[in-house]
Design a protein around this motif. Structure first.
Motif, PDB file in Angstrom:
ATOM      1  N   GLY A 171     -59.413  -4.656 -65.058  1.00 67.09           N
ATOM      2  CA  GLY A 171     -60.254  -4.406 -63.892  1.00 67.09           C
ATOM      3  C   GLY A 171     -61.674  -4.038 -64.241  1.00 67.09           C
ATOM      4  O   GLY A 171     -62.490  -3.754 -63.370  1.00 67.09           O
ATOM      5  N   MET A 172     -61.993  -4.036 -65.528  1.00 67.97           N
ATOM      6  CA  MET A 172     -63.362  -3.734 -65.944  1.00 67.97           C
ATOM      7  C   MET A 172     -64.267  -4.908 -65.561  1.00 67.97           C
ATOM      8  O   MET A 172     -63.836  -6.057 -65.562  1.00 67.97           O
ATOM      9  CB  MET A 172     -63.388  -3.523 -67.461  1.00 67.97           C
ATOM     10  N   THR A 173     -65.491  -4.616 -65.203  1.00 63.09           N
ATOM     11  CA  THR A 173     -66.457  -5.693 -64.929  1.00 63.09           C
ATOM     12  C   THR A 173     -67.650  -5.537 -65.862  1.00 63.09           C
ATOM     13  O   THR A 173     -67.783  -4.540 -66.550  1.00 63.09           O
ATOM     14  CB  THR A 173     -66.960  -5.632 -63.476  1.00 63.09           C
ATOM     15  N   ARG A 174     -68.487  -6.538 -65.865  1.00 64.99           N
ATOM     16  CA  ARG A 174     -69.697  -6.454 -66.690  1.00 64.99           C
ATOM     17  C   ARG A 174     -70.815  -5.839 -65.867  1.00 64.99           C
ATOM     18  O   ARG A 174     -70.918  -6.077 -64.671  1.00 64.99           O
ATOM     19  CB  ARG A 174     -70.112  -7.845 -67.176  1.00 64.99           C
ATOM     20  N   PRO A 175     -71.657  -5.056 -66.500  1.00 68.77           N
ATOM     21  CA  PRO A 175     -72.756  -4.415 -65.762  1.00 68.77           C
ATOM     22  C   PRO A 175     -73.831  -5.445 -65.407  1.00 68.77           C
ATOM     23  O   PRO A 175     -73.777  -6.587 -65.865  1.00 68.77           O
ATOM     24  CB  PRO A 175     -73.306  -3.396 -66.754  1.00 68.77           C
ATOM     25  N   MET A 176     -74.762  -5.051 -64.570  1.00 68.84           N
ATOM     26  CA  MET A 176     -75.872  -5.931 -64.212  1.00 68.84           C
ATOM     27  C   MET A 176     -77.192  -5.251 -64.541  1.00 68.84           C
ATOM     28  O   MET A 176     -77.890  -4.756 -63.659  1.00 68.84           O
ATOM     29  CB  MET A 176     -75.813  -6.290 -62.724  1.00 68.84           C
TER      30      MET A 176
ATOM     31  N   LEU B 225     -68.369  -0.602 -76.345  1.00 69.29           N
ATOM     32  CA  LEU B 225     -68.869  -0.848 -74.990  1.00 69.29           C
ATOM     33  C   LEU B 225     -69.032  -2.350 -74.744  1.00 69.29           C
ATOM     34  O   LEU B 225     -68.570  -2.895 -73.738  1.00 69.29           O
ATOM     35  CB  LEU B 225     -70.222  -0.130 -74.843  1.00 69.29           C
ATOM     36  N   LEU B 226     -69.674  -3.019 -75.705  1.00 68.49           N
ATOM     37  CA  LEU B 226     -69.839  -4.473 -75.589  1.00 68.49           C
ATOM     38  C   LEU B 226     -68.472  -5.159 -75.558  1.00 68.49           C
ATOM     39  O   LEU B 226     -68.262  -6.127 -74.826  1.00 68.49           O
ATOM     40  CB  LEU B 226     -70.653  -5.010 -76.769  1.00 68.49           C
ATOM     41  N   TYR B 227     -67.569  -4.624 -76.372  1.00 66.36           N
ATOM     42  CA  TYR B 227     -66.231  -5.201 -76.489  1.00 66.36           C
ATOM     43  C   TYR B 227     -65.509  -5.186 -75.133  1.00 66.36           C
ATOM     44  O   TYR B 227     -64.932  -6.178 -74.704  1.00 66.36           O
ATOM     45  CB  TYR B 227     -65.455  -4.393 -77.528  1.00 66.36           C
ATOM     46  N   VAL B 228     -65.585  -4.050 -74.461  1.00 68.59           N
ATOM     47  CA  VAL B 228     -64.859  -3.948 -73.192  1.00 68.59           C
ATOM     48  C   VAL B 228     -65.584  -4.735 -72.091  1.00 68.59           C
ATOM     49  O   VAL B 228     -64.959  -5.260 -71.170  1.00 68.59           O
ATOM     50  CB  VAL B 228     -64.610  -2.474 -72.797  1.00 68.59           C
ATOM     51  N   TYR B 229     -66.900  -4.870 -72.181  1.00 64.11           N
ATOM     52  CA  TYR B 229     -67.627  -5.718 -71.231  1.00 64.11           C
ATOM     53  C   TYR B 229     -67.231  -7.182 -71.438  1.00 64.11           C
ATOM     54  O   TYR B 229     -67.054  -7.930 -70.496  1.00 64.11           O
ATOM     55  CB  TYR B 229     -69.144  -5.589 -71.410  1.00 64.11           C
ATOM     56  N   TYR B 230     -67.112  -7.559 -72.703  1.00 66.52           N
ATOM     57  CA  TYR B 230     -66.790  -8.950 -73.005  1.00 66.52           C
ATOM     58  C   TYR B 230     -65.395  -9.311 -72.508  1.00 66.52           C
ATOM     59  O   TYR B 230     -65.211 -10.289 -71.790  1.00 66.52           O
ATOM     60  CB  TYR B 230     -66.901  -9.198 -74.519  1.00 66.52           C
ATOM     61  N   HIS B 231     -64.402  -8.494 -72.885  1.00 68.34           N
ATOM     62  CA  HIS B 231     -63.007  -8.826 -72.541  1.00 68.34           C
ATOM     63  C   HIS B 231     -62.630  -8.369 -71.138  1.00 68.34           C
ATOM     64  O   HIS B 231     -61.610  -8.811 -70.609  1.00 68.34           O
ATOM     65  CB  HIS B 231     -62.057  -8.186 -73.559  1.00 68.34           C
ATOM     66  N   LYS B 232     -63.384  -7.447 -70.555  1.00 67.33           N
ATOM     67  CA  LYS B 232     -63.103  -6.841 -69.246  1.00 67.33           C
ATOM     68  C   LYS B 232     -61.722  -6.198 -69.231  1.00 67.33           C
ATOM     69  O   LYS B 232     -61.055  -6.111 -68.196  1.00 67.33           O
ATOM     70  CB  LYS B 232     -63.193  -7.901 -68.127  1.00 67.33           C
ATOM     71  N   TYR B 233     -61.301  -5.785 -70.417  1.00 66.81           N
ATOM     72  CA  TYR B 233     -59.920  -5.325 -70.591  1.00 66.81           C
ATOM     73  C   TYR B 233     -59.838  -4.598 -71.919  1.00 66.81           C
ATOM     74  O   TYR B 233     -60.563  -4.929 -72.861  1.00 66.81           O
ATOM     75  CB  TYR B 233     -59.011  -6.558 -70.602  1.00 66.81           C
TER      76      TYR B 233
END
Ligand SMILES: Nc1ncnc2c1ncn2[C@@H]1O[C@H](COP(=O)(O)OP(=O)(O)OP(=O)(O)O)[C@@H](O)[C@H]1O
Ligand SMILES: [Mg+2]
Lengths: 332, 250
Positions: free
Chosen positions: A158-163, A239-247
């Motif tokens: 349920g993670m999303t990427r920031p804007m 941080l980048l890792y979780v943004y990339y995979h959203k998981y």
């Protein structure tokens, strides 16, 4: 004997030599290539490049300990995983916005690194390696077992990427460029750290810790600060890792994840800035390609690693430099 | 030798056991500021072990160590360095991958606030480099300043050892066998160097080569099996019956 040399001979030569025109041109070309990559590559390769950048930040941060501090850690994935879990949990469940969740992840992970450093740096060498491993295993176990918070083996989704500045990062190219910027900042700041007076002291504690203490350096504190700093950059990678995979899943905290980072550092060349980057390219590419054909891609990675260690024990980057020098130097 | 001043170095009833084996036994020594003290004794007498306790590398089993009146028995080695204590090692301990200038610069950096600077490259501290070159000049090695330690000879490394300690302008300098393994010419060289150390620096030197070292010493301490056998003015110690016993019996 007391006669002092004249000041003209005193200018330090190595720095000048490093910035030769050819080098600058090479780096500029490489920079342009990196920025332009999404213009001539498909999504698969752009995503691969993003993964490499994230892995490279992680390996660079581990290299501060392994290569510059002489402290081999088998638990560095703790900081990547912890930061990813923090960000995902606070964003998806804790009700924080992206900026706050990111700040909590970076700050929280760095504080944990401070505590882990207090424990792990009671030892050096093999003892340090074992304690870092043990601490990361504890985190891994918690991520698996504390299911009410971490969602256990299902991982946090349920993670999303920031804007950032309103830019949508959901496309592969946009995320790649975002990662490239973060990578660039990380690389430069870690390079400055290693070249600094403090960085020189750190390398001294790697080579002659006893002598360094006798010279007035607080060896323990130098190592602890480096441990915390490395933990911080590990958190940035997370941080980048979780943004990339959203998981995020407990395997990101596993010994395998830590070992992959260590392999990248050693295969590429520990104690160099280029080494961990080259090592990460190798490991991520192998992982992505080989896993499609070979079921046990870890075995392939092991074999490649063995070959490197046998033929270039100092790692790919210093090893290639050595061969290059031999070819060009042998010709004259 | 004035006895009224606070001693530069004072050791009181020092004991050190290595798992039951005594390496230092009831050692008490006073060294006055500016004094040149020679420590002699057969192999394994506990000379280096005594140095290691003075620097804080080993904690004594019991006893007290004072630097200029301050009790430093439990102080960490790096803190003692900041009180003006420097040493050289019997086994050469240099930064082999780095240049001579870098080695000396680390000696300078250790006592400066700049050692915590995480932004500025060490190479840009021009004043430190100038000073490092000057110190290398004292041991006639300035022409090798930008060569790595691996490139230089054993005798040259011995000189870098001493230069690194001297760069710190110590108040108390501990030299552990600075002449070990050197040729006659190199010995004369080091002797001249040690003789040129200013009086602000108190020198305690371990040395086996008496021919060279005795000329440098004012006072001598003879250690044997971790105990002080004789201690005092040079000529008195040489003439002492017990000194002969230790050296003839060996
Ligand atoms: N770290 C250590 N652990 C155990 N025993 C030690 C240690 N260091 C020294 N010893 C022992 O303590 C005794 C004194 O050793 P030390 O090195 O101080 O002698 P020394 O007088 O410097 O001899 P040399 O002239 O050979 O250098 C020896 O018996 C040695 O084996
Ligand atoms: Mg000795």
């Amino acid at each position: 004997m007391t006669d002092v040399t004249d000041n003209t001979t005193i200018a330090a030569p190595p720095v000048e030599r490093r910035n030769s025109g050819l080098r600058i041109a090479l780096y500029a070309a490489l920079g342009i290539l990196l920025v332009a990559l999404p213009l001539f590559s498909g999504d698969f390769y752009i995503n691969l490049a993003s993964q490499i950048l994230i892995a490279a930040i992680f390996a660079l941060s581990l290299n501060l300990l392994v290569g510059y501090g002489g402290l081999s850690s088998l638990g560095h994935a703790s900081f990547l995983g912890l930061s990813a879990y923090f960000a995902a949990w606070f964003f998806t469940r804790g009700g924080l916005d992206h900026t706050s969740a990111a700040l909590v992840a970076l700050l929280g992970t760095t504080i944990v690194a401070g505590f882990f450093g207090l424990i792990a740096l009671r030892a050096s060498g093999l003892g340090f390696l074992m304690i870092t491993l043990a601490l990361s295993q504890v985190l891994w176990g918690v991520a698996f077992r504390w299911a009410s918070v971490t969602n256990g083996d299902n991982g946090l989704s349920g993670m999303t990427r920031p804007m950032p500045f309103g830019i949508d990062l959901n496309g592969p190219a946009a995320f790649y460029w975002f990662s490239l910027v973060i990578f660039g900042i990380s690389f430069v700041l870690m390079a400055i750290f290693t070249e600094s007076a403090f960085g020189s002291a750190l390398r001294g504690t790697r080579d002659q810790p006893r002598r360094m203490a006798a010279l007035g350096f607080d060896v323990w504190l130098i190592r602890w600060i480096t441990f915390v700093y490395a933990g911080f950059w590990g958190a940035v990678a997370g941080l980048l890792y979780v943004y990339y995979h959203k998981y995020i899943h407990p395997t990101s905290l596993s010994i395998t994840a830590s070992a992959e980072g260590l392999l990248s550092v050693i295969a590429g060349g520990s104690g160099t800035l280029g080494g961990p980057v080259v090592g990460s390219i190798l490991v991520v590419m192998l992982k992505n390609y080989a896993s499609a054909y070979v079921e046990r891609w870890n075995m392939l990675l092991g074999i490649v690693f063995l070959v490197i260690v046998i033929f270039m024990p100092e790692g790919l980057v210093p090893g290639t430099k050595r061969l290059w020098k031999r070819f060009t130097g042998g010709a004259k | 030798m004035t006895t009224s001043a606070t001693p530069a170095l004072e050791i009181i009833n020092l004991h050190k056991n290595f798992g039951g084996l005594p390496a230092t036994q009831n050692v008490s020594i006073k060294v006055q500021p500016g004094e040149r003290r020679l420590i002699i004794g057969p192999n394994g007498a506990g000379k280096t072990t005594l140095f290691n306790q003075i620097t804080g590398d080993f904690l004594p089993t019991s006893g007290t160590i004072k630097l200029f009146g301050q009790d430093v028995t439990k102080l960490k080695p790096h803190k003692r360095a900041h009180l003006g204590l420097s040493r050289t090692y019997q086994i050469i301990t240099l930064f082999n991958r780095d240049t001579l200038a870098h080695n000396i610069t680390l000696g300078l950096l250790g006592l400066q606030k700049a050692r915590w600077n995480m932004l500025r490259p060490l190479a840009t501290y021009g004043d430190m480099r100038t000073e490092a070159i000057r110190v290398l000049g004292l041991v006639n090695l300035e022409h090798l300043a930008d060569r790595p330690v691996t490139d230089i000879s054993y005798g040259e490394k011995r000189r870098v050892e001493i230069a690194m300690a001297m760069a710190q302008r110590p108040k108390v300098l501990l030299l552990d066998e600075p002449l070990a393994g050197l040729s006659a010419g190199e010995r004369a060289n080091i002797k001249e160097l040690v003789a040129s150390i200013p009086r602000e620096t108190t020198v305690v030197m371990i040395e086996h080569d008496m021919d060279t070292a005795l000329d440098l010493a004012e006072t001598v301490t003879l250690l044997h099996y971790g105990k002080v056998i004789v201690d005092g003015e040079r000529d008195a110690v040489i003439a002492d019956e017990k000194t002969r016993e230790v050296y003839l019996g060996h």
